[in-house]
Design an enzyme around this catalytic site. Sequence first.
Site, mmCIF file in Angstrom:
data_model
loop_
_atom_site.group_PDB
_atom_site.id
_atom_site.type_symbol
_atom_site.label_atom_id
_atom_site.label_comp_id
_atom_site.label_asym_id
_atom_site.label_seq_id
_atom_site.Cartn_x
_atom_site.Cartn_y
_atom_site.Cartn_z
ATOM 1 C CB THR A 56 8.949 0.682 -0.639
ATOM 2 O OG1 THR A 56 9.279 0.244 0.686
ATOM 3 C CG2 THR A 56 9.293 -0.421 -1.638
ATOM 4 C CB CYS A 57 6.747 4.498 1.955
ATOM 5 S SG CYS A 57 5.611 3.111 2.207
ATOM 6 C CG ASN A 58 6.961 0.721 5.027
ATOM 7 O OD1 ASN A 58 6.823 1.758 5.657
ATOM 8 N ND2 ASN A 58 5.941 -0.034 4.664
ATOM 9 C CE1 TYR A 90 0.921 -11.359 -2.740
ATOM 10 C CE2 TYR A 90 -0.189 -10.126 -4.467
ATOM 11 C CZ TYR A 90 0.488 -11.254 -4.046
ATOM 12 O OH TYR A 90 0.754 -12.264 -4.941
ATOM 13 C CD GLU A 91 -0.136 -0.970 -1.613
ATOM 14 O OE1 GLU A 91 0.818 -0.231 -1.310
ATOM 15 O OE2 GLU A 91 -1.329 -0.620 -1.527
#
EC number: 1.2.1.70
Length: 409
Positions: free
Chosen positions: A57-59, A119-120
């Site tokens: 993910t982006c993180n 929550y994504e």
Amino acid sequence: MEINRPVNISNFFIAGINYKKTDAGTRGQFAVNNEQYEAIFHIAPSFELDSFFIISTCNRTEIYGFADRPEQLINLLCTQTSGTAQAFKSLAYIKNGEKALDHLFNVGAGLDSQILGDYEIIGQIKQAVKLARERGFINCFLDRLVNCVLQTSKTIKNDTALSGGTVSVSFAAVQYIKSHFQNITDKKILLVGTGKIGRNTCKNLVDYLGTTNITLVNRSEEKAVQLAAELNLKHAPINDLEACIADADIILTATSATEPTILSAHLKDKGEKLIIDLSVPNNVESSVKGMAGITLINVDELGKLKDETLQKREAEAPKAKMIIAEQMAEFMDWHQMRKNAPALKAIKTKLNQISAEQQFAVKTAGVCPLVKIEVKIQRVINSIAAKMRAHNRQGCHYIEAINEFMNAG
């Protein structure tokens, strides 16, 4: 594919990097898109790996799975990344056994997210595991574990306020825009990328900014067309991107492109613009940062935004951790009983052999022998299983089961 590796929790690892030690540029070197994920599945057997999944993910980029050594997982992952395995290992956190389980539960709950309670992440876990399951890389342990993590996340969402309010990276982008423009309706917004993050961002723009002055551009045009029709927005083909960039006041990117889509050449002498890059790897050329009239914000800078909602979420974190502890204990009980299954099966086989001998048939005369003996055997198995579960011992129970059976009335 056939799963052959014995399930031993000490061989369950997680190796990953996230926003805590790496910036968006570094994380971009280890981001994995769907095409790269497919390539990883294809070559995994040559790394002697048959049970794993990857979250990108982006993180964060994390690989979870069973291996003899964590280096197997890291080396497999980095066959498809621009960053090297050596660089990944120097930045990574590596955990195994129960610590790896605890990490996944925390990630699934949003406790490890850049924006607490985001929550994504749970949808991203579901998608990552779905792809691995369809290709035969999810064994019974991982299947049960992920289902337990998903259920725990749902319980935390329902029973706590950890995800209360509306705060996510996409919503943080909307908050940033709102705080920097008094009148948003006359501003032209361009959104590049209409995948999951782009779609969520688009809906937040419409819902919380009250504007439809938005143009959507996506490499696969049909996705942009569909979302534009759903929300009464405009769309444009990817070939018109440069003209759309020139025309826009606010630009948001949320693509999975491995190379920058928005270049400094697109922005030269095009006036003042706010650009919010939600993509990892970064989707905006780094030289844009220093251009006159251009404000460029990325996911790391958005993650630093704090507000009252996040403070309330922090107060809910201890409740979420208690739920995780309870669910992890139940999962470990299941794992322990599954580990005992071969011993219990062997005990039951031996008791059935003993029961077939003539002296037991004589001893139970007057009652249907088969029924009575089957009941006795199951009673003994249940008793031994309970002791195994309570004391985490196996070897001594074999003889104990035979003695218990022999002495049973």
